[in-house]
Write a protein that holds these residues in place. Structure first.
Motif, PDB file in Angstrom:
ATOM      1  N   ASP A 116       0.743  -1.353  -0.057  1.00 33.28           N
ATOM      2  CA  ASP A 116       0.064  -0.014  -0.058  1.00 33.28           C
ATOM      3  C   ASP A 116       0.893   1.275  -0.023  1.00 33.28           C
ATOM      4  O   ASP A 116       0.338   2.280  -0.505  1.00 33.28           O
ATOM      5  CB  ASP A 116      -0.999   0.095   1.415  1.00 33.28           C
ATOM      6  CG  ASP A 116      -1.746  -1.086   1.251  1.00 33.28           C
ATOM      7  OD1 ASP A 116      -2.642  -1.261   0.707  1.00 33.28           O
ATOM      8  OD2 ASP A 116      -1.415  -2.096   1.904  1.00 33.28           O
ATOM      9  N   HIS A 117       2.059   1.148   0.644  1.00 32.11           N
ATOM     10  CA  HIS A 117       2.973   2.317   0.652  1.00 32.11           C
ATOM     11  C   HIS A 117       4.230   1.712   0.463  1.00 32.11           C
ATOM     12  O   HIS A 117       4.835   0.543   0.576  1.00 32.11           O
ATOM     13  CB  HIS A 117       3.141   2.993   2.040  1.00 32.11           C
ATOM     14  CG  HIS A 117       1.749   3.021   2.650  1.00 32.11           C
ATOM     15  ND1 HIS A 117       0.730   4.004   2.416  1.00 32.11           N
ATOM     16  CD2 HIS A 117       0.817   2.138   3.596  1.00 32.11           C
ATOM     17  CE1 HIS A 117      -0.537   3.963   2.999  1.00 32.11           C
ATOM     18  NE2 HIS A 117      -0.704   2.911   3.524  1.00 32.11           N
ATOM     19  N   TYR A 118       5.264   2.732   0.057  1.00 37.47           N
ATOM     20  CA  TYR A 118       6.764   2.271  -0.377  1.00 37.47           C
ATOM     21  C   TYR A 118       7.692   3.688   0.103  1.00 37.47           C
ATOM     22  O   TYR A 118       7.108   4.413  -0.258  1.00 37.47           O
ATOM     23  CB  TYR A 118       6.868   2.158  -1.858  1.00 37.47           C
ATOM     24  CG  TYR A 118       7.908   1.136  -2.367  1.00 37.47           C
ATOM     25  CD1 TYR A 118       7.766  -0.075  -2.687  1.00 37.47           C
ATOM     26  CD2 TYR A 118       9.219   1.773  -2.288  1.00 37.47           C
ATOM     27  CE1 TYR A 118       8.714  -0.987  -3.113  1.00 37.47           C
ATOM     28  CE2 TYR A 118      10.355   0.919  -2.754  1.00 37.47           C
ATOM     29  CZ  TYR A 118      10.142  -0.356  -2.952  1.00 37.47           C
ATOM     30  OH  TYR A 118      11.030  -1.069  -3.541  1.00 37.47           O
ATOM     31  N   TYR A 119       8.498   3.374   0.976  1.00 37.80           N
ATOM     32  CA  TYR A 119       9.291   4.330   1.385  1.00 37.80           C
ATOM     33  C   TYR A 119      10.896   4.104   1.055  1.00 37.80           C
ATOM     34  O   TYR A 119      11.186   2.800   1.289  1.00 37.80           O
ATOM     35  CB  TYR A 119       9.052   4.568   2.816  1.00 37.80           C
ATOM     36  CG  TYR A 119       8.039   5.441   3.171  1.00 37.80           C
ATOM     37  CD1 TYR A 119       7.877   6.711   3.225  1.00 37.80           C
ATOM     38  CD2 TYR A 119       6.639   4.795   3.511  1.00 37.80           C
ATOM     39  CE1 TYR A 119       6.591   7.448   3.335  1.00 37.80           C
ATOM     40  CE2 TYR A 119       5.743   5.436   3.575  1.00 37.80           C
ATOM     41  CZ  TYR A 119       5.505   6.618   3.669  1.00 37.80           C
ATOM     42  OH  TYR A 119       4.176   7.428   3.926  1.00 37.80           O
ATOM     43  N   ALA A 120      11.736   4.930   1.268  1.00 36.92           N
ATOM     44  CA  ALA A 120      13.191   4.782   0.919  1.00 36.92           C
ATOM     45  C   ALA A 120      13.904   5.004   2.289  1.00 36.92           C
ATOM     46  O   ALA A 120      13.581   5.951   2.983  1.00 36.92           O
ATOM     47  CB  ALA A 120      13.737   5.793  -0.097  1.00 36.92           C
ATOM     48  N   THR A 121      14.435   4.102   2.691  1.00 38.86           N
ATOM     49  CA  THR A 121      15.115   4.098   4.042  1.00 38.86           C
ATOM     50  C   THR A 121      16.419   4.823   3.843  1.00 38.86           C
ATOM     51  O   THR A 121      17.136   5.368   4.849  1.00 38.86           O
ATOM     52  CB  THR A 121      15.805   2.607   4.586  1.00 38.86           C
ATOM     53  OG1 THR A 121      16.531   1.959   3.634  1.00 38.86           O
ATOM     54  CG2 THR A 121      14.436   1.560   4.980  1.00 38.86           C
ATOM     55  N   GLY A 122      16.776   5.044   2.647  1.00 47.34           N
ATOM     56  CA  GLY A 122      18.095   5.863   2.403  1.00 47.34           C
ATOM     57  C   GLY A 122      17.748   7.499   2.616  1.00 47.34           C
ATOM     58  O   GLY A 122      18.437   8.539   2.528  1.00 47.34           O
TER      59      GLY A 122
END
Ligand code: NAP
Ligand code: ZN
Ligand code: ZN
Length: 347
Positions: free
Chosen positions: A220-226
């Motif tokens: 549902d969601h997608y984030y960059a840990t960078g």
């Protein structure tokens, strides 16, 4: 003894090469499986390269195996010649300890017998699925539903069960917020399975380069840990985090993303320690847990769940002579999302 074609690592530093290995004669409780496909798990690479300690060479790895039964022993009742079957990360256990007796043989107190690099009952070192055939005792052989595409089924036997088991144990489902760290072989299966269980799924990958895929697979969601802002935006957000990363990452930063009573389950197995500050846990009554593959019973449950929900791994099929290139691509995270070897090319 049956002499069969295989690929083996001659040492921790050399490429895998074609070879032959011996399989034991089919015993009363054994089945002989003609292997059709074998997945490449990052654990295969950790093992042959000695990341987890010394192993005996030459070594044939591979613990994501599907194929067809071609012979059964005289006392076999669970499988028939012609059945489509699978073998995962273990091929036996002590069958007597409290964990074996409770159906948790993956946590056998004497150590389950790994599909490769383990001491077998006859004292030999087990050799894995990068080969044409394997002999396994019948109750460590899974039934692979025919509705799962044959060439894609193999990675379920490790990547599938390793992510299904903690999602199931920690009750991912409608109303729960689950984060998956790392979009590789295990990670992409965690996304698909958590989505099918009804959870709200977030991928935490180093960059957004695989965002389109993640959303297509069910996130549902997608984030960059960078991106530092990710850890502020998602603070105290998740009930469950499944960490699938094969290298050391900042556990304290990831624990800060757990809601009250949340659990971070580590399934990634880097050789380095994963240091945790006491206050990362105390603050929100958080738990830091681990999980290792799944039992045979739970693996069958996972296969049936995947068949019912139309879930299969995203794979790239390679020939035996492509294994070494595939290893390099896994190590550089250039995998979409599991390499599977066509076992007919070992012949
Ligand atoms: P994989 O396909 O290589 O996926 C690992 C993912 O981790 C990569 O796709 C990448 O995701 C991320 N990653 C890799 N290097 C990283 C780094 N230096 N820093 C941050 N992120 C990094 O591996 P896999 O086959 O899924 O296996 C993952 C791990 O689980 C391995 O350590 C394996 O041994 C272990 N494992 C454990 C069990 C168990 O029973 N607990 C079973 C099977 C495998 P992004 O590109 O999205 O960041
Ligand atoms: Zn594996
Ligand atoms: Zn046991």
């Amino acid at each position: 003894m049956l002499t069969v074609n295989a690929y083996a690592a001659p040492s921790a530093t050399e490429p895998l090469v074609p070879t032959t290995i011996e399989r034991r004669d089919v015993g009363a409780k054994d089945v002989l499986i003609e292997i059709a496909y074998a997945g490449i798990c990052h654990s295969d690479i950790h093992t042959v390269r000695g990341d987890w300690g010394p192993v005996a060479y030459p070594l044939t790895v591979g613990h994501e195996i599907v194929g067809v039964v071609t012979e059964v022993g005289s006392d076999v009742t669970l499988h028939n010649v012609g059945d489509r079957v699978g073998v995962g990360c273990m091929v036996n256990s002590c069958r007597e300890c409290v964990n074996c007796l409770s159906g948790d043989e993956n946590y056998c107190l004497k150590g389950n017998t790994g599909t490769y690099a383990s001491v077998d009952r006859d004292g030999t070192i087990t050799q894995g699925g990068y080969s044409t055939h394997v002999v396994v005792v019948e109750d460590f052989v899974l039934k692979v539903p025919e509705s799962i595409p044959y060439e894609a089924a193999a990675p379920l036997l490790c990547a599938g069960i390793t992510t299904y088991s903690p999602l199931h144990h920690w009750k991912a489902g409608p109303g729960s917020k689950v984060a998956v760290v790392g979009m590789g072989g295990l990670g992409h299966m965690a996304v698909k399975i958590a989505h099918a269980m009804g959870a709200e799924v977030t991928v935490l990958s180093r960059t957004l380069s695989k965002k389109e895929d993640g959303l297509r697979l069910g996130a549902d969601h997608y984030y960059a840990t960078g991106d530092e802002a990710t850890f502020e935006t998602l603070a105290n957000e998740f009930d469950l985090i499944i960490n699938t990363v094969s290298a050391e990452i900042d556990m304290n930063a990831h624990l800060s993303l757990l809601a009250l009573n949340g659990t971070l389950v580590n399934v990634g197995a880097p050789s380095e320690p994963l240091p945790v500050q006491a206050f990362s846990l105390i603050g929100g009554r958080r738990s830091f847990a681990g999980s290792g593959i799944g039992s045979i019973g739970e693996t069958q449950e996972m296969l049936d769940f995947c068949a019912e929900h139309g879930i299969a791994p995203e794979i790239e099929l390679v020939n035996a002579d492509g294994i070494n290139d595939a290893y390099e691509r896994v190590l550089s995270s250039d995998v979409r999302y599991r390499f599977v070897i066509d076992a007919s090319t070992f012949a």
